[in-house]
Scaffold this active site. Structure first.
Site, PDB file in Angstrom:
ATOM      1  N   CYS A 164       0.886  -1.363   0.085  1.00 27.77           N
ATOM      2  CA  CYS A 164       0.009  -0.267   0.071  1.00 27.77           C
ATOM      3  C   CYS A 164       0.927   1.329   0.050  1.00 27.77           C
ATOM      4  O   CYS A 164       1.406   1.345  -1.057  1.00 27.77           O
ATOM      5  CB  CYS A 164      -0.898  -0.044   1.094  1.00 27.77           C
ATOM      6  SG  CYS A 164      -2.517   0.901   0.832  1.00 27.77           S
ATOM      7  N   GLU A 222      -1.838  -9.099   3.462  1.00 27.18           N
ATOM      8  CA  GLU A 222      -1.513  -9.501   4.956  1.00 27.18           C
ATOM      9  C   GLU A 222      -3.001 -10.038   5.557  1.00 27.18           C
ATOM     10  O   GLU A 222      -2.965 -10.841   6.340  1.00 27.18           O
ATOM     11  CB  GLU A 222      -0.806  -8.705   5.771  1.00 27.18           C
ATOM     12  CG  GLU A 222      -1.316  -7.423   6.233  1.00 27.18           C
ATOM     13  CD  GLU A 222      -1.138  -6.371   5.116  1.00 27.18           C
ATOM     14  OE1 GLU A 222      -0.983  -6.496   3.951  1.00 27.18           O
ATOM     15  OE2 GLU A 222      -1.448  -5.162   5.645  1.00 27.18           O
ATOM     16  N   HIS A 261      -3.520  -4.946   0.352  1.00 23.22           N
ATOM     17  CA  HIS A 261      -3.285  -5.610   1.881  1.00 23.22           C
ATOM     18  C   HIS A 261      -3.286  -7.139   1.748  1.00 23.22           C
ATOM     19  O   HIS A 261      -4.228  -7.523   2.506  1.00 23.22           O
ATOM     20  CB  HIS A 261      -3.741  -4.912   2.946  1.00 23.22           C
ATOM     21  CG  HIS A 261      -3.553  -3.614   3.252  1.00 23.22           C
ATOM     22  ND1 HIS A 261      -2.409  -3.059   4.108  1.00 23.22           N
ATOM     23  CD2 HIS A 261      -4.215  -2.466   2.683  1.00 23.22           C
ATOM     24  CE1 HIS A 261      -2.576  -1.836   3.983  1.00 23.22           C
ATOM     25  NE2 HIS A 261      -3.537  -1.225   3.242  1.00 23.22           N
TER      26      HIS A 261
HETATM   27  N1  GLN Z   1      -1.803   6.613   3.028  1.00 24.18           N
HETATM   28  C1  GLN Z   1      -2.015   5.928   1.770  1.00 24.18           C
HETATM   29  C2  GLN Z   1      -3.577   6.116   0.775  1.00 24.18           C
HETATM   30  O1  GLN Z   1      -4.347   6.660   1.628  1.00 24.18           O
HETATM   31  C3  GLN Z   1      -1.830   4.411   1.847  1.00 24.18           C
HETATM   32  C4  GLN Z   1      -2.632   3.701   2.851  1.00 24.18           C
HETATM   33  C5  GLN Z   1      -2.221   2.566   3.226  1.00 24.18           C
HETATM   34  O2  GLN Z   1      -1.094   2.189   3.246  1.00 24.18           O
HETATM   35  N2  GLN Z   1      -3.331   1.650   3.748  1.00 24.18           N
HETATM   36  O3  GLN Z   1      -3.330   5.828  -0.271  1.00 24.18           O
END
Ligand code: GLN
Length: 544
Positions: free
Chosen positions: A382, A518, A516
């Site tokens: 992410c 995970e 994600h």
């Molecule tokens: N802050 C980033 C976004 O909002 C990544 C979010 C995250 O890593 N879950 O896109």
């Protein structure tokens, strides 16, 4: 029709009720029953989405896009049953629903009250979508006696009365502390906690007593006598050496048998626990170990990266190696190139996890650069993938002021906010300055992978679905420039608009994912990306 098991906690918080619920569900499942676990959170946030990870640990995201309590992650990891929006409810959500109805005039002039309106809403939530289940386990957050949890306890009391004893069960988790000076385990706090619960109208059927030392038979008998439960239903719950040992341990103490007996069900058969035995065998007899550096922001609290921590452990299980995680504070460590090298050189692999905000971003970008240049396995998740793209733009594509609009205005928004995207329900729209709660791309989205890519090989497929939780996206306008520099866009949203995966073919293992992974890893089914990443770390450990 489903049977309901209500799990409350007493004496202190942090007793591991979530793990206990997950383990009991796993035991029932191992006997062939269909289970689902739900969590009631007494706080007033509508969901934990806007809470800092330092407050409540990570926010767990479900396929259907709910931002939920991290206990739902335990539930999924232990049962393999995908959690849903309807499996986590907070007081905030219940009040929000009731107040919206009240404003619409749905109560037809009635006075709206905690009893019956709030308690009815809680009961409805507990019973919703349970027809195809054998057991619904409902965990109540907080500790019995808290003002906040009273409506939940009252709703359980009513449900027990309405559904009858044959269909409901109360499991109370307590603490039996060890007083070193006296050399004794003390049962009094448990007695008091059960008294509190009984005064609210709930007589527990099973007591799960967390203790650091074995519970002597006479103390067990004492708890049984004072708390009005069978002695066999006072289950000692000693600290386990691994969370995945908990189902086996509780089975050895007779928890599943007591639960079935209390429902009047046959408990003579044996559950199939081979899945858990295999996990513990792998965990207890590792054939090697690797050290992975996780460069993040919330490194002071392990719960902030709960699923990540578990997924790395699962990657270790897949390879029969122990995974040591070295948490590195992205903000503190990146003062100079020499310092970065000193911190990262001992690592067999580097991971930059998800996160929010600018703080620590330069340290994360520097870690990507180190991993790229030194050919150390790199996994960006992410925000970590976004950082990998900014690093590539700055250092391989000559876009020196590349940044993310999350960190402030920029001329080169390699990462930027998206205000429109497609879902199965149609076009989704967001406003740039809109509410923070529930304004992200959340939940499961499909991605298409390039046929001959590293990720397609790892997944063994070119079509995947993974869970998302982010507001910003890598801007596909920069694709050509970044690919020239060697960062290949190997996964895109089905419409080809949104970058989902980037990788470096000229590197032993360099993958960034916008989602994600995970969240979907299980100890008995490690996520392929984590299994492959740990394998790469193992290869790296043999090089250095
Ligand atoms: N802050 C980033 C976004 O909002 C990544 C979010 C995250 O890593 N879950 O896109």
């Amino acid at each position: 029709m489903a049977r309901f098991i209500f799990i409350t906690g007493g004496v202190v918080s942090s007793l591991g009720k979530g793990l206990m619920a997950a383990s009991l569900a796993a035991l029932l499942q191992a006997r062939g029953y269909r289970v689902r676990i739900r969590k009631f959170d007494p706080y007033l946030n509508v969901d934990p989405g806007t809470m800092s990870p330092y407050q409540h640990g990570e926010v767990y995201v479900t396929d259907d896009g709910a931002e939920t309590d991290l206990d739902l992650g335990h539930y999924e990891r232990f049962t393999g049953v995908s959690a849903r929006q309807s499996d986590n409810v907070t007081s905030g959500r219940i009040y929000q629903t009731i107040i919206q109805k009240e404003r619409r005039g749905d109560y037809l002039g009635a006075t709206v009250q905690v009893i019956p309106h709030v308690t009815d809403a809680i009961k409805e939530f507990a019973k919703a979508e349970t027809d195809d289940l054998d057991f619904v386990l409902c965990e109540i957050g907080g500790t019995v006696g808290d003002i906040e949890s009273l409506p939940f306890i009252e709703a359980i009391r009513q449900l027990r009365n309405e559904l009858g004893r044959e269909r409901t069960l109360s499991v109370h988790v307590t603490l039996v502390p060890y007083i070193a000076a006296a050399g004794e385990l003390k049962t009094k706090p448990t007695q008091h906690s059960v008294r509190e619960l009984t005064s609210l109208g709930i007589q527990p059927d099973v007591l799960l007593c967390r203790c650091e030392h074995p519970l002597p038979e006479n103390e067990r008998a004492k708890i049984a006598a004072f708390c009005n439960v069978r002695k066999e239903a006072v289950i000692p719950a000693l600290d386990a050496k691994s969370i995945y040992a908990v189902p086996l341990q509780y089975h050895a103490e007779g928890l599943d048998i007591e639960v079935l007996r209390a429902f009047g069900l046959d408990a003579s058969g044996k559950p199939d626990l081979s899945r858990w035995e295999d996990i513990i065998d792998r965990q207890s007899n590792p054939e090697g170990e690797v050290t992975i550096g996780v460069v993040g922001k919330y490194v002071g609290l392990a719960d902030a990266y709960k699923s990540l921590n578990e997924a790395l452990t699962h990657g270790g299980l897949a390879n029969r190696v122990k995974v040591n995680i070295n948490w590195i504070d992205a903000e503190l460590f990146a003062q100079s190139e020499a310092e970065i090298a000193a911190a990262l050189e001992p690592m067999h692999a580097i991971l930059v996890p998800g996160g929010f905000g600018e703080r620590g971003s330069e340290g994360k970008i520097a870690s990507v650069k180190f991993a790229r240049e030194r050919q150390v396995p790199f996994f960006g998740i992410c925000l970590g993938m976004q950082m990998a793209c900014i690093e590539a733009a700055r250092n391989t594509a000559g876009i020196s002021n590349a940044s993310s609009t999350e960190f402030g205005p920029t001329d080169e928004p390699v990462v930027g906010i998206i205000t429109e995207w497609m879902t199965e329900e149609g076009l989704q729209k967001r406003e740039v300055g809109g509410d923070l709660g529930g304004t992200m791309r959340l939940g499961a989205y499909d991605a298409k992978l390039t046929g001959n890519s590293h990720v397609a090989t790892i997944y063994g497929s070119t079509e995947i679905s993974e869970r998302h939780r982010h507001r910003y996206e890598v801007n596909a306008r920069y694709k050509a420039a970044l690919e020239q520099g060697g960062l290949v866009f190997s996964g895109m949203s089905p419409d080809g608009e949104l970058p989902e995966i980037v990788e470096r073919p000229d590197h032993p293992w360099f993958i960034g994912v916008q989602f994600h992974p995970e969240l979907k890893s299980k100890p008995f089914a490690p996520h392929p990306l984590f299994a492959s990443f740990v394998e790469a770390a193992l290869r790296q450990s043999r090089l250095v």
